[in-house]
Scaffold this active site. Structure first.
Site, PDB file in Angstrom:
ATOM      1  N   LYS A 121       0.843  -1.209   0.000  1.00 24.96           N
ATOM      2  CA  LYS A 121       0.000   0.000   0.000  1.00 24.96           C
ATOM      3  C   LYS A 121       0.875   1.255   0.000  1.00 24.96           C
ATOM      4  CE  LYS A 121      -3.828  -2.425   2.223  1.00 24.96           C
ATOM      5  NZ  LYS A 121      -4.601  -2.748   3.427  1.00 24.96           N
TER       6      LYS A 121
ATOM      7  N   GLN B 157      -4.307  -1.490   9.703  1.00 28.44           N
ATOM      8  CA  GLN B 157      -4.363  -2.819   9.098  1.00 28.44           C
ATOM      9  C   GLN B 157      -4.994  -3.823  10.062  1.00 28.44           C
ATOM     10  OE1 GLN B 157      -3.643  -3.422   5.922  1.00 28.44           O
ATOM     11  NE2 GLN B 157      -4.022  -5.612   6.038  1.00 28.44           N
TER      12      GLN B 157
ATOM     13  N   ASP C 224     -10.675   3.219   4.375  1.00 29.27           N
ATOM     14  CA  ASP C 224     -11.028   1.793   4.303  1.00 29.27           C
ATOM     15  C   ASP C 224     -12.546   1.605   4.202  1.00 29.27           C
ATOM     16  OD1 ASP C 224      -9.215  -0.335   4.237  1.00 29.27           O
ATOM     17  OD2 ASP C 224      -8.581   0.024   6.307  1.00 29.27           O
TER      18      ASP C 224
HETATM   19  N1  GUN Z   1      -7.111  -6.716   6.328  1.00 32.97           N
HETATM   20  C1  GUN Z   1      -7.534  -7.430   5.245  1.00 32.97           C
HETATM   21  N2  GUN Z   1      -8.060  -6.605   4.311  1.00 32.97           N
HETATM   22  C2  GUN Z   1      -7.964  -5.352   4.814  1.00 32.97           C
HETATM   23  C3  GUN Z   1      -8.343  -4.084   4.312  1.00 32.97           C
HETATM   24  O1  GUN Z   1      -8.897  -3.914   3.212  1.00 32.97           O
HETATM   25  N3  GUN Z   1      -8.072  -3.033   5.128  1.00 32.97           N
HETATM   26  C4  GUN Z   1      -7.484  -3.169   6.346  1.00 32.97           C
HETATM   27  N4  GUN Z   1      -7.278  -2.071   7.086  1.00 32.97           N
HETATM   28  N5  GUN Z   1      -7.146  -4.335   6.846  1.00 32.97           N
HETATM   29  C5  GUN Z   1      -7.381  -5.425   6.071  1.00 32.97           C
END
Ligand code: GUN
Length: 294
Positions: free
Chosen positions: A53, A97, A120
């Site tokens: 990311k 995350q 998100d």
């Molecule tokens: N863990 C798995 N997928 C995601 C996501 O799209 N965002 C976040 N913050 N954590 C995740």
């Protein structure tokens, strides 16, 4: 006839090029989108997602900062960090995350993020707006899947869409979005989960099958019909190469199912790059909104 492979890598590349241009245009107005990613602990999968990311953000000209905290970080300290990011005008998007270590209440952290910085789309304000079909940050994986369907010219209106998995991150929002009156919507939705009585009955009827359960190669060729569209969200680590690189498998047995499907997403190189790209799109949107554009 073998399926057409939907390349998330290629579609993501197109969207990223559009975003890069948009970010360059914003820079001329002295607007630089800012993203903070927060990782607690050392889970290898989470580490690799978060660094991907950050890398993508930097490539697009987004100001991206990765904060990595030790696994024993307290809930209080994490809340304090979220609060600091909420107040920082240079930060447009905050991503914590998931999953978080067990001693931290995930909901409490997600609820603390300013909904205007919730790139998100996990805050209840954004979830509520999404369900109502209002303008908001859409969760990145379902949003990326909608884009894949649209850009691959796959009709969803009136189709039987079967989703495997009821997570807050994929299954539930995916079901909600695809039943709405919108692009890549207007579908009839069936959502299967661990208590579904006869999952095969449903998967065999699916025009579009979206698998998001986290079980490697769960869906086999005899569980789908000819011509099905397969969207495989699973990213399962099934081993390591000699050089230590993770070997990945989806939730769908790719080699056999691709012989029956009309379209299929590979793992890796399918949904994954789209998720990251939609995070970038949301971050750019957040920066524009903060600057009063749109
Ligand atoms: N863990 C798995 N997928 C995601 C996501 O799209 N965002 C976040 N913050 N954590 C995740």
């Amino acid at each position: 006839m073998a399926a057409q492979i939907i390349s998330g890598v290629e579609i993501a590349k197109t969207i990223r090029a559009e975003l890069k241009e948009e970010v360059a245009g914003l820079k001329e107005k002295n607007i630089v989108p800012g993203l903070v990613t927060i990782l607690v602990g050392e889970d290898p999968a989470s580490q690799s997602y978060v660094s991907a990311k950050n890398k993508t953000a930097k490539e697009l000209g987004i100001n991206s900062e990765q904060i990595t905290l030790p696994v024993d970080t307290t809930e209080e300290d994490l809340l304090a960090l979220v609060d600091k990011c909420n107040k920082d005008k240079k930060v447009n998007g905050i991503l914590v995350q998931l999953p978080l270590p067990k001693h931290i209440n995930e909901a409490k952290i997600l609820y603390a993020i300013d909904p205007d910085k919730d790139v998100d789309g996990f805050h209840p304000v954004n979830v509520g707006k999404m369900v109502l079909g209002e303008q908001c940050f859409l969760p990145c994986t379902p949003h990326g899947i909608l884009e894949m369907l649209i850009r691959s010219g796959i009709e969803t209106s009136g189709k039987e869409v079967v989703i495997l998995g009821r997570s807050n991150i994929v299954g539930k929002p995916m079901a909600n979005l695809m039943l709405q009156k919108r692009k890549a919507g207007n579908a009839t939705i069936t959502l299967c989960h661990t208590r579904t009585a006869d999952t095969d009955f449903h998967t065999r009827r699916a025009d579009i099958l979206i698998a998001a359960v986290g079980v490697p190669n769960l869906v086999k060729a005899d569980q789908v019909k000819d011509g099905v569209v397969i969207i495989d969200v699973g990213v399962n680590r099934i081993g390591k190469t000699e050089s230590g690189k993770a070997i990945l498998a989806g939730d769908v047995e790719f080699e056999s199912v691709k012989e029956k499907a009309s379209f299929i997403t590979p793992v890796p190189g399918g949904v994954g790059p789209m998720t990251i790209t939609m995070l970038m799109k949301n971050t750019v949107q957040a920066a524009k909104q903060a600057a009063g554009i749109i």
